[in-house]
Scaffold this motif. Sequence first.
Motif, PDB file in Angstrom:
ATOM      1  N   SER A 138       0.831  -1.215   0.000  1.00 33.03           N
ATOM      2  CA  SER A 138       0.000   0.000   0.000  1.00 33.03           C
ATOM      3  C   SER A 138       0.858   1.256   0.000  1.00 33.03           C
ATOM      4  O   SER A 138       0.527   2.241  -0.671  1.00 33.03           O
ATOM      5  CB  SER A 138      -0.932  -0.026   1.216  1.00 33.03           C
ATOM      6  N   ASP A 139       1.975   1.226   0.747  1.00 33.50           N
ATOM      7  CA  ASP A 139       2.860   2.391   0.752  1.00 33.50           C
ATOM      8  C   ASP A 139       3.524   2.586  -0.605  1.00 33.50           C
ATOM      9  O   ASP A 139       3.694   3.731  -1.076  1.00 33.50           O
ATOM     10  CB  ASP A 139       3.925   2.223   1.836  1.00 33.50           C
ATOM     11  N   LEU A 140       3.916   1.508  -1.261  1.00 30.19           N
ATOM     12  CA  LEU A 140       4.528   1.624  -2.583  1.00 30.19           C
ATOM     13  C   LEU A 140       3.544   2.187  -3.596  1.00 30.19           C
ATOM     14  O   LEU A 140       3.915   2.989  -4.463  1.00 30.19           O
ATOM     15  CB  LEU A 140       5.036   0.251  -3.029  1.00 30.19           C
ATOM     16  N   ALA A 141       2.283   1.787  -3.517  1.00 29.06           N
ATOM     17  CA  ALA A 141       1.272   2.334  -4.420  1.00 29.06           C
ATOM     18  C   ALA A 141       1.123   3.829  -4.233  1.00 29.06           C
ATOM     19  O   ALA A 141       0.957   4.589  -5.198  1.00 29.06           O
ATOM     20  CB  ALA A 141      -0.068   1.630  -4.183  1.00 29.06           C
ATOM     21  N   GLU A 142       1.202   4.276  -2.973  1.00 32.03           N
ATOM     22  CA  GLU A 142       1.106   5.719  -2.715  1.00 32.03           C
ATOM     23  C   GLU A 142       2.332   6.442  -3.233  1.00 32.03           C
ATOM     24  O   GLU A 142       2.227   7.577  -3.726  1.00 32.03           O
ATOM     25  CB  GLU A 142       0.945   5.938  -1.216  1.00 32.03           C
ATOM     26  N   ALA A 149      10.127  -4.567  -4.788  1.00 29.35           N
ATOM     27  CA  ALA A 149       9.690  -3.185  -4.935  1.00 29.35           C
ATOM     28  C   ALA A 149      10.301  -2.536  -6.177  1.00 29.35           C
ATOM     29  O   ALA A 149       9.622  -1.794  -6.904  1.00 29.35           O
ATOM     30  CB  ALA A 149      10.055  -2.391  -3.690  1.00 29.35           C
ATOM     31  N   GLU A 150      11.585  -2.817  -6.445  1.00 34.66           N
ATOM     32  CA  GLU A 150      12.224  -2.252  -7.629  1.00 34.66           C
ATOM     33  C   GLU A 150      11.598  -2.796  -8.899  1.00 34.66           C
ATOM     34  O   GLU A 150      11.423  -2.067  -9.897  1.00 34.66           O
ATOM     35  CB  GLU A 150      13.719  -2.557  -7.602  1.00 34.66           C
ATOM     36  N   ALA A 151      11.247  -4.084  -8.904  1.00 38.34           N
ATOM     37  CA  ALA A 151      10.595  -4.654 -10.079  1.00 38.34           C
ATOM     38  C   ALA A 151       9.242  -4.006 -10.330  1.00 38.34           C
ATOM     39  O   ALA A 151       8.873  -3.737 -11.487  1.00 38.34           O
ATOM     40  CB  ALA A 151      10.428  -6.164  -9.886  1.00 38.34           C
ATOM     41  N   LEU A 152       8.509  -3.707  -9.277  1.00 38.12           N
ATOM     42  CA  LEU A 152       7.213  -3.046  -9.455  1.00 38.12           C
ATOM     43  C   LEU A 152       7.387  -1.619  -9.937  1.00 38.12           C
ATOM     44  O   LEU A 152       6.592  -1.126 -10.757  1.00 38.12           O
ATOM     45  CB  LEU A 152       6.430  -3.079  -8.139  1.00 38.12           C
ATOM     46  N   ARG A 153       8.428  -0.917  -9.454  1.00 39.99           N
ATOM     47  CA  ARG A 153       8.675   0.449  -9.938  1.00 39.99           C
ATOM     48  C   ARG A 153       9.037   0.436 -11.422  1.00 39.99           C
ATOM     49  O   ARG A 153       8.556   1.281 -12.204  1.00 39.99           O
ATOM     50  CB  ARG A 153       9.792   1.091  -9.125  1.00 39.99           C
ATOM     51  N   VAL A 186      -0.301   5.388  -7.901  1.00 37.39           N
ATOM     52  CA  VAL A 186      -1.325   4.575  -8.569  1.00 37.39           C
ATOM     53  C   VAL A 186      -2.261   4.011  -7.516  1.00 37.39           C
ATOM     54  O   VAL A 186      -1.980   4.057  -6.310  1.00 37.39           O
ATOM     55  CB  VAL A 186      -0.684   3.423  -9.386  1.00 37.39           C
ATOM     56  N   ARG A 187      -3.372   3.497  -7.986  1.00 41.21           N
ATOM     57  CA  ARG A 187      -4.305   2.863  -7.068  1.00 41.21           C
ATOM     58  C   ARG A 187      -3.756   1.521  -6.607  1.00 41.21           C
ATOM     59  O   ARG A 187      -2.931   0.894  -7.272  1.00 41.21           O
ATOM     60  CB  ARG A 187      -5.678   2.676  -7.726  1.00 41.21           C
ATOM     61  N   TYR A 188      -4.287   1.069  -5.441  1.00 42.14           N
ATOM     62  CA  TYR A 188      -3.785  -0.185  -4.879  1.00 42.14           C
ATOM     63  C   TYR A 188      -4.122  -1.365  -5.781  1.00 42.14           C
ATOM     64  O   TYR A 188      -3.309  -2.285  -5.941  1.00 42.14           O
ATOM     65  CB  TYR A 188      -4.389  -0.398  -3.482  1.00 42.14           C
ATOM     66  N   ASP A 189      -5.309  -1.342  -6.398  1.00 37.56           N
ATOM     67  CA  ASP A 189      -5.680  -2.462  -7.243  1.00 37.56           C
ATOM     68  C   ASP A 189      -4.794  -2.557  -8.481  1.00 37.56           C
ATOM     69  O   ASP A 189      -4.511  -3.657  -8.979  1.00 37.56           O
ATOM     70  CB  ASP A 189      -7.153  -2.355  -7.640  1.00 37.56           C
ATOM     71  N   GLU A 190      -4.298  -1.411  -8.992  1.00 41.92           N
ATOM     72  CA  GLU A 190      -3.428  -1.439 -10.160  1.00 41.92           C
ATOM     73  C   GLU A 190      -2.079  -2.067  -9.838  1.00 41.92           C
ATOM     74  O   GLU A 190      -1.578  -2.925 -10.576  1.00 41.92           O
ATOM     75  CB  GLU A 190      -3.236  -0.018 -10.697  1.00 41.92           C
ATOM     76  N   ILE A 191      -1.495  -1.646  -8.717  1.00 45.00           N
ATOM     77  CA  ILE A 191      -0.190  -2.214  -8.376  1.00 45.00           C
ATOM     78  C   ILE A 191      -0.333  -3.668  -7.921  1.00 45.00           C
ATOM     79  O   ILE A 191       0.596  -4.479  -8.080  1.00 45.00           O
ATOM     80  CB  ILE A 191       0.502  -1.351  -7.299  1.00 45.00           C
ATOM     81  N   TYR A 192      -1.513  -4.024  -7.371  1.00 43.17           N
ATOM     82  CA  TYR A 192      -1.754  -5.423  -7.005  1.00 43.17           C
ATOM     83  C   TYR A 192      -1.813  -6.303  -8.251  1.00 43.17           C
ATOM     84  O   TYR A 192      -1.257  -7.410  -8.280  1.00 43.17           O
ATOM     85  CB  TYR A 192      -3.058  -5.523  -6.210  1.00 43.17           C
ATOM     86  N   ARG A 193      -2.436  -5.809  -9.324  1.00 43.76           N
ATOM     87  CA  ARG A 193      -2.469  -6.566 -10.576  1.00 43.76           C
ATOM     88  C   ARG A 193      -1.083  -6.641 -11.214  1.00 43.76           C
ATOM     89  O   ARG A 193      -0.724  -7.671 -11.796  1.00 43.76           O
ATOM     90  CB  ARG A 193      -3.467  -5.927 -11.545  1.00 43.76           C
ATOM     91  N   SER A 194      -0.318  -5.565 -11.082  1.00 43.25           N
ATOM     92  CA  SER A 194       1.058  -5.600 -11.596  1.00 43.25           C
ATOM     93  C   SER A 194       1.888  -6.640 -10.874  1.00 43.25           C
ATOM     94  O   SER A 194       2.727  -7.322 -11.482  1.00 43.25           O
ATOM     95  CB  SER A 194       1.702  -4.215 -11.448  1.00 43.25           C
ATOM     96  N   MET A 195       1.646  -6.796  -9.556  1.00 43.80           N
ATOM     97  CA  MET A 195       2.387  -7.798  -8.786  1.00 43.80           C
ATOM     98  C   MET A 195       2.077  -9.206  -9.314  1.00 43.80           C
ATOM     99  O   MET A 195       2.992 -10.022  -9.506  1.00 43.80           O
ATOM    100  CB  MET A 195       1.994  -7.681  -7.313  1.00 43.80           C
ATOM    101  N   HIS A 196       0.819  -9.499  -9.581  1.00 42.53           N
ATOM    102  CA  HIS A 196       0.458 -10.809 -10.119  1.00 42.53           C
ATOM    103  C   HIS A 196       0.935 -10.965 -11.568  1.00 42.53           C
ATOM    104  O   HIS A 196       1.283 -12.076 -11.992  1.00 42.53           O
ATOM    105  CB  HIS A 196      -1.048 -11.013 -10.040  1.00 42.53           C
ATOM    106  N   HIS A 197       0.971  -9.862 -12.349  1.00 39.55           N
ATOM    107  CA  HIS A 197       1.440  -9.916 -13.738  1.00 39.55           C
ATOM    108  C   HIS A 197       2.913 -10.292 -13.796  1.00 39.55           C
ATOM    109  O   HIS A 197       3.342 -11.027 -14.709  1.00 39.55           O
ATOM    110  CB  HIS A 197       1.202  -8.567 -14.412  1.00 39.55           C
ATOM    111  N   LEU A 223       6.968  -6.225   0.874  1.00 38.90           N
ATOM    112  CA  LEU A 223       7.831  -6.500  -0.273  1.00 38.90           C
ATOM    113  C   LEU A 223       9.291  -6.427   0.128  1.00 38.90           C
ATOM    114  O   LEU A 223       9.667  -5.674   1.047  1.00 38.90           O
ATOM    115  CB  LEU A 223       7.561  -5.493  -1.398  1.00 38.90           C
ATOM    116  N   THR A 224      10.093  -7.159  -0.585  1.00 36.96           N
ATOM    117  CA  THR A 224      11.533  -6.999  -0.474  1.00 36.96           C
ATOM    118  C   THR A 224      11.982  -5.859  -1.380  1.00 36.96           C
ATOM    119  O   THR A 224      11.212  -5.342  -2.208  1.00 36.96           O
ATOM    120  CB  THR A 224      12.241  -8.300  -0.863  1.00 36.96           C
TER     121      THR A 224
END
Length: 795
Positions: free
Chosen positions: A618-622, A658-662, A626-637, A653-654
């Motif tokens: 949630s902190d990374l999304a902020e 976190a870097e991969a999501l960014r 982006v919205r939490y649901d968007e970054i949650y889908r990116s995590m599963h993608h 997250l490690t």
Amino acid sequence: MSRPLAGSIRRRQGGWCASIPEHHGAIRRREERFATEAEARIWLAQAVAAVGAGRSIPDPVRRNPTAPGTGRRAEPAAPVIRPDIASVANAWMAAAYEDLRRGGPERADRVRRMVEAYLVPWFAPRTTTIADVTYFMAHEWLLQLVGRTDTQSATMLRDQAPEQLPRTADAAGEVGLAEAARICGFSLPTLRRRWQDGQLPGAYRDAKGHIRVPARALRHVHGATGPRPNGLSKRYVSDALWILRKIMAFARANGLFPPGFDPTEGLDAPLPDAAVARTGRPSSQPRPLSLKECAQIASHLHAVHQLVFWLQRIMGLRISEAFGLLVGDVVDLGETGMLAVQGQGGRTFQVRDDTGTIVAVARKATAKTAAGSRVLVVPAKLMELLRVAIEAFHTDPDTGEIDPTARLVPGIHQSSTGGQLGYHQALAVAAGNEDLGTEHLGFRVSSHLLRKSCATDLAWSAGIEDSVRRRFMGHRAGEDVFGRIYTLDHPDVAPLAKVAALLDDTIATQITTLLTPTTRTVHWGTTNPLCFRADHVSAVLVAAGWQVDPGDPDDPLCDANRVAEELGIVATTARRWMTDGTIRSVVAPDGDGVPRRYSRLSDVWAHRDQLAGVIRLSDLAEQVGVRYDEIYRSMHHLGLNPDQHPTSRELTLTAEEAEALRTEHERVRALHRRSMKLPAAARQLKLSFTTIRLLATRGDIELDPETDTSGARFATRASVEACWLARNEARRRTAQPVATVPFAEVVRFTGLGRRTVVDLIRAGDLQELPGRHNTCEITTASLEAWLRAPGHGEI
């Protein structure tokens, strides 16, 4: 209403003395002495039935004494059983529970109470011998037990008309106060108070000072609190019906009942109506208590009661089994442990000693059933709690020695005695404080519900055999002869290790630990040895975080608002974290005495440091916006599998994750900057989605090879803009005016028929101008070309 007549039996001068009032409300009592308790109880049951029916009390029948001067005991004569139902019932109880010892002393007492309270008082006044019992009599008895009929003898007599009163009424229709008390089913002092309160209109004292009561006045007598529920439970009535059938079988075996006849055939125990049931039915379907709810309840219990609480909820022990454990029954194996369940405690038990004499003991060395004796594997989380309990309650602070013979759950008022009653009361109060009482859930949170919750968790867990579940709960492995007799426990209890691992994972996932902090301290009795080392007990519990001192100025308790301020969150989130165990909390009364939930300031700071050292999703999304649901889908993608907090369920997250999501977020942002989804392109070009797909297939619009988490196709913004410009340029071109001749004018000018002109248009010789409304016009150029064609001549 007064208590039913029961009489009394006392031990006196090496024998037994039984006494009973001569009649209802009488002061004088009839006393008889007997050599054995069985003879005393047989006569007392007969006397109670006689007094209830208004007959004279029978004389006791004693065994013949040994003949003098023989030097040896006389040969035992066959016992003579009187045919009335009271004598047969007492003879059966003596044979089954005293001679043959069918059940333990407590079961014998239960059967005796049911016979004397419900069976004999009903059948004795209606029968002379046991052979007089009929089907309809037993049927009406069952209905009376569940409170469906008003066939109480006192109620019938009180509601009868004056001319139907017993013959004891005189010619004026009056009875004495003692007889009136017997008719109404009250004691003599109770009916005297009713007369003093004016509830017996017309009653008076005669010349001799005796109170005379008109028969009609008995209708006005009522109880102080009105009728009370008297319907017994179906389980209790089933037991009473079983006793009646056993008594009849005993009478049939002794020739006192017709062979082959059973007046109870086809009878089953009915359910009492809700209005008259002594125990109310649950208003909702009972369900198991989750570990989170159990942790909330445990925060209101002190350490001793928590020990019993978790033994029942995690290990599924019966309450007597939990109180019957000894310190030596716990074997520490390092991480896990072994627990031998082989005794009962927590209350007074009636058992037979080596000589067969009934004695009262504080602990039984046997389980409830033969299958109840078992060895269980203790999960690691519960073993942590047991180690703290043994160190606090059973370890000598001076020598460090552990007493293996002491009861694992220590006594509070006295050493190794009692405990069940106080535990039941504390559990009910704790459940009510957390809004988990009967009025909130619709069913009662009892100690047996904890055992049911454990059994439910095992029943719906995959990978555990049914026989393992049964043995863990203390039941037989099966109901056939193979499961009852030939199936023994596994030699190395390996199957139960799977159960312990499953329970340990459940604890770690839902509540982290069983050491639930509490501010409640144990008030030891002055004669309890633990009272003299209460400081050592408190020090061990405090060091383990099990007991919390609410008055510590260096580490004060913080309410939800203070916790929210320290962590920079809203109060509702702080309150939720304190309730679900994300932040360790305790329950303590506030200034008004209302129980509130608090957290230690040190625990709040520890959680703050923990949050600073991890990256929450949630902190990374902020951070990335982006919205939490968007970054949650990116995590599963990306196929990431981050850790989840056991109580708050938040994803952490490690640094690599976190870097991969960014990086993924930057790629998606670049994609949206250079391209747009096909539906957006359709809206911009004002075309249908089908047309856009066709343009993309023909190559008029360029598709982007990348996509986002939605999986939609993207078109480059440059190609969409180029298509838009091309379409607008085509619209800007102005069409040249076309000369036309109306259809009717062509028919008149050429002299041809209308059908012929239409055929020329269809053949393509004449060209119709499109776009005209409600008229048909032919282009002048096509008409001139047709006229110049050979064979048409000049016009």
